[in-house]
Design a protein around this motif. Structure first.
Motif, PDB file in Angstrom:
ATOM      1  N   PHE A  19      54.914 -50.130 -12.258  1.00  0.00           N
ATOM      2  CA  PHE A  19      54.029 -50.536 -13.352  1.00  0.00           C
ATOM      3  C   PHE A  19      53.335 -49.305 -13.914  1.00  0.00           C
ATOM      4  CE2 PHE A  19      52.846 -55.206 -12.222  1.00  0.00           C
ATOM      5  CZ  PHE A  19      54.155 -55.569 -12.468  1.00  0.00           C
ATOM      6  N   GLU A  20      52.985 -48.393 -13.022  1.00  0.00           N
ATOM      7  CA  GLU A  20      52.160 -47.251 -13.401  1.00  0.00           C
ATOM      8  C   GLU A  20      52.967 -46.163 -14.097  1.00  0.00           C
ATOM      9  OE1 GLU A  20      48.861 -47.517 -12.979  1.00  0.00           O
ATOM     10  OE2 GLU A  20      49.348 -49.525 -12.264  1.00  0.00           O
ATOM     11  N   LYS A  21      54.043 -45.745 -13.462  1.00  0.00           N
ATOM     12  CA  LYS A  21      54.857 -44.681 -14.047  1.00  0.00           C
ATOM     13  C   LYS A  21      56.189 -44.585 -13.327  1.00  0.00           C
ATOM     14  CE  LYS A  21      52.476 -40.919 -13.441  1.00  0.00           C
ATOM     15  NZ  LYS A  21      52.437 -39.455 -13.420  1.00  0.00           N
ATOM     16  N   GLU A  22      57.117 -43.841 -13.902  1.00  0.00           N
ATOM     17  CA  GLU A  22      58.403 -43.665 -13.242  1.00  0.00           C
ATOM     18  C   GLU A  22      58.211 -42.851 -11.976  1.00  0.00           C
ATOM     19  OE1 GLU A  22      61.059 -41.502 -15.755  1.00  0.00           O
ATOM     20  OE2 GLU A  22      59.991 -39.609 -15.486  1.00  0.00           O
ATOM     21  N   LEU A  23      59.019 -43.160 -10.975  1.00  0.00           N
ATOM     22  CA  LEU A  23      58.910 -42.482  -9.690  1.00  0.00           C
ATOM     23  C   LEU A  23      60.313 -42.224  -9.139  1.00  0.00           C
ATOM     24  CD1 LEU A  23      56.104 -44.645  -8.038  1.00  0.00           C
ATOM     25  CD2 LEU A  23      55.866 -42.261  -8.768  1.00  0.00           C
ATOM     26  N   CYS A  24      60.427 -41.155  -8.356  1.00  0.00           N
ATOM     27  CA  CYS A  24      61.714 -40.897  -7.710  1.00  0.00           C
ATOM     28  C   CYS A  24      61.770 -41.637  -6.375  1.00  0.00           C
ATOM     29  CB  CYS A  24      61.939 -39.408  -7.518  1.00  0.00           C
ATOM     30  SG  CYS A  24      60.957 -38.673  -6.205  1.00  0.00           S
ATOM     31  N   VAL A  66      67.171 -35.146  -8.514  1.00  0.00           N
ATOM     32  CA  VAL A  66      66.196 -36.234  -8.423  1.00  0.00           C
ATOM     33  C   VAL A  66      66.530 -37.360  -9.384  1.00  0.00           C
ATOM     34  CG1 VAL A  66      63.749 -36.797  -8.539  1.00  0.00           C
ATOM     35  CG2 VAL A  66      64.471 -34.507  -7.825  1.00  0.00           C
ATOM     36  N   VAL A  67      66.364 -38.585  -8.920  1.00  0.00           N
ATOM     37  CA  VAL A  67      66.576 -39.760  -9.763  1.00  0.00           C
ATOM     38  C   VAL A  67      65.251 -40.485  -9.946  1.00  0.00           C
ATOM     39  CG1 VAL A  67      67.785 -41.956 -10.002  1.00  0.00           C
ATOM     40  CG2 VAL A  67      68.947 -39.999  -8.951  1.00  0.00           C
ATOM     41  N   PHE A  68      64.841 -40.637 -11.195  1.00  0.00           N
ATOM     42  CA  PHE A  68      63.589 -41.334 -11.477  1.00  0.00           C
ATOM     43  C   PHE A  68      63.861 -42.772 -11.875  1.00  0.00           C
ATOM     44  CE2 PHE A  68      62.451 -36.891 -12.069  1.00  0.00           C
ATOM     45  CZ  PHE A  68      61.224 -36.812 -11.419  1.00  0.00           C
ATOM     46  N   TYR A  69      63.147 -43.666 -11.263  1.00  0.00           N
ATOM     47  CA  TYR A  69      63.288 -45.087 -11.576  1.00  0.00           C
ATOM     48  C   TYR A  69      62.082 -45.570 -12.370  1.00  0.00           C
ATOM     49  CZ  TYR A  69      67.348 -45.652  -8.579  1.00  0.00           C
ATOM     50  OH  TYR A  69      68.607 -45.568  -8.051  1.00  0.00           O
ATOM     51  N   SER A  70      62.355 -46.540 -13.258  1.00  0.00           N
ATOM     52  CA  SER A  70      61.273 -47.148 -14.030  1.00  0.00           C
ATOM     53  C   SER A  70      61.619 -48.598 -14.334  1.00  0.00           C
ATOM     54  CB  SER A  70      61.051 -46.372 -15.331  1.00  0.00           C
ATOM     55  OG  SER A  70      62.254 -46.331 -16.076  1.00  0.00           O
ATOM     56  N   LEU A  71      60.631 -49.347 -14.789  1.00  0.00           N
ATOM     57  CA  LEU A  71      60.860 -50.756 -15.115  1.00  0.00           C
ATOM     58  C   LEU A  71      61.784 -50.885 -16.307  1.00  0.00           C
ATOM     59  CD1 LEU A  71      57.383 -52.494 -14.698  1.00  0.00           C
ATOM     60  CD2 LEU A  71      59.291 -52.327 -13.095  1.00  0.00           C
ATOM     61  N   ALA A  72      62.685 -51.849 -16.257  1.00  0.00           N
ATOM     62  CA  ALA A  72      63.643 -52.035 -17.348  1.00  0.00           C
ATOM     63  C   ALA A  72      63.367 -53.312 -18.101  1.00  0.00           C
ATOM     64  CB  ALA A  72      65.063 -52.062 -16.796  1.00  0.00           C
ATOM     65  N   ASP A  73      62.391 -54.056 -17.641  1.00  0.00           N
ATOM     66  CA  ASP A  73      62.223 -55.394 -18.210  1.00  0.00           C
ATOM     67  C   ASP A  73      60.762 -55.729 -18.404  1.00  0.00           C
ATOM     68  OD1 ASP A  73      64.067 -58.131 -18.352  1.00  0.00           O
ATOM     69  OD2 ASP A  73      61.938 -58.451 -18.043  1.00  0.00           O
ATOM     70  N   CYS A  94      62.587 -36.506   2.750  1.00  0.00           N
ATOM     71  CA  CYS A  94      62.695 -35.657   1.574  1.00  0.00           C
ATOM     72  C   CYS A  94      61.568 -34.634   1.582  1.00  0.00           C
ATOM     73  CB  CYS A  94      62.590 -36.496   0.315  1.00  0.00           C
ATOM     74  SG  CYS A  94      63.760 -37.855   0.299  1.00  0.00           S
ATOM     75  N   LEU A  95      61.865 -33.483   1.080  1.00  0.00           N
ATOM     76  CA  LEU A  95      60.853 -32.422   1.054  1.00  0.00           C
ATOM     77  C   LEU A  95      60.126 -32.376  -0.276  1.00  0.00           C
ATOM     78  CD1 LEU A  95      62.903 -29.667   2.902  1.00  0.00           C
ATOM     79  CD2 LEU A  95      61.232 -31.273   3.837  1.00  0.00           C
ATOM     80  N   LEU A  96      60.848 -32.819  -1.304  1.00  0.00           N
ATOM     81  CA  LEU A  96      60.231 -32.793  -2.624  1.00  0.00           C
ATOM     82  C   LEU A  96      59.501 -34.089  -2.895  1.00  0.00           C
ATOM     83  CD1 LEU A  96      59.868 -31.618  -5.480  1.00  0.00           C
ATOM     84  CD2 LEU A  96      61.971 -32.830  -6.097  1.00  0.00           C
TER      85      LEU A  96
END
Lengths: 118, 118
Positions: free
Chosen positions: A54-59, A95-102, B10-12
């Motif tokens: 909800f807040e922000k994209e995160l890895c 790094v892969v960042f995930y975020s809400l899609a819906d 993970c380190l990062l």
DNA sequence: CTTTCATATGTTCAACTGTTCATATGATAA
DNA sequence: TTATCATATGAACAGTTGAACATATGAAAG
């Protein structure tokens, strides 16, 4: 219409009520999809992940750290959320960042919280 | 604050993102209650029962007939829904009529359906 | 009282689910 | 190329869950 429902041993059935209500039910497929959607919200880990996003994209690593869980567990759950189109991702190097899609994710969870607040 | 999350190898870690988001998460208890609520909607049988009750109150036998399931299965599920205060009942002789006890049931399911409609 | 019958409940079991562990993938840097 | 590291994935395992079956409860009628 001899809908005596082989599985219902009861003899008293309110036929008019039954007939009136029967048409209100969506198709089995729709109801199954609906149940599958709610199943996604029915797990604490997934709820937490969605809340964080909800807040922000995160890895993946950040989420694992925040929830104090293994990277593997988080990755598995993100896979589920990704397949259900509730979450999207973008890659940046390793790094892969995930975020809400819906947009419905927020309102569905909000409705649930409202219920709890009573 | 040494929140290196023992389970995340993970380190990062994006420390600022993590710190910003951490406070957004409700308590474990609240999130657990929320997941439990959605679990109720995560089963086809229960979804069907709730859908039927959208229309009018029904007795156990009627529901079993409509869903072509055993009286026992329906009764068990109604017990679950009753405990979660989603459903209420009234007795009339030998017959027990169930009906919706919560206005949020409709809106939660409606939100889910909206999501599917996309 | 006894019988009938709608509903409730306890037990068992198969199917499903979430996590862990080990390993694979894939991108970057050396 | 090889090494590193974030992420993904496959397999196995424990815990959970929904339905079936048998049985119990409880209200009305006889």
């Amino acid at each position: 219409m001899s809908k005596t429902a082989t599985n219902c041993e009861c003899l008293l059935i309110h036929k008019d009520a039954v007939n009136e209500v029967r048409s209100a039910l969506p198709s089995d497929e729709t109801l199954s999809d609906l149940a599958d959607l709610f199943k996604l919200f029915g797990d604490t880990t997934r709820i937490k992940i969605l809340y964080l996003l909800f807040e922000k994209e995160l890895c993946v690593c950040d989420i694992a750290a925040l929830l104090n869980m293994t990277q593997s567990a988080i990755s598995h759950q993100l896979k589920t959320l990704k397949h259900s189109k509730l979450v999207k991702f973008r890659r940046e190097g390793k790094v892969v960042f995930y975020s809400l899609a819906d947009t419905h994710v927020r309102s569905i969870i909000a409705q649930g919280m409202e219920h709890l607040a009573e």
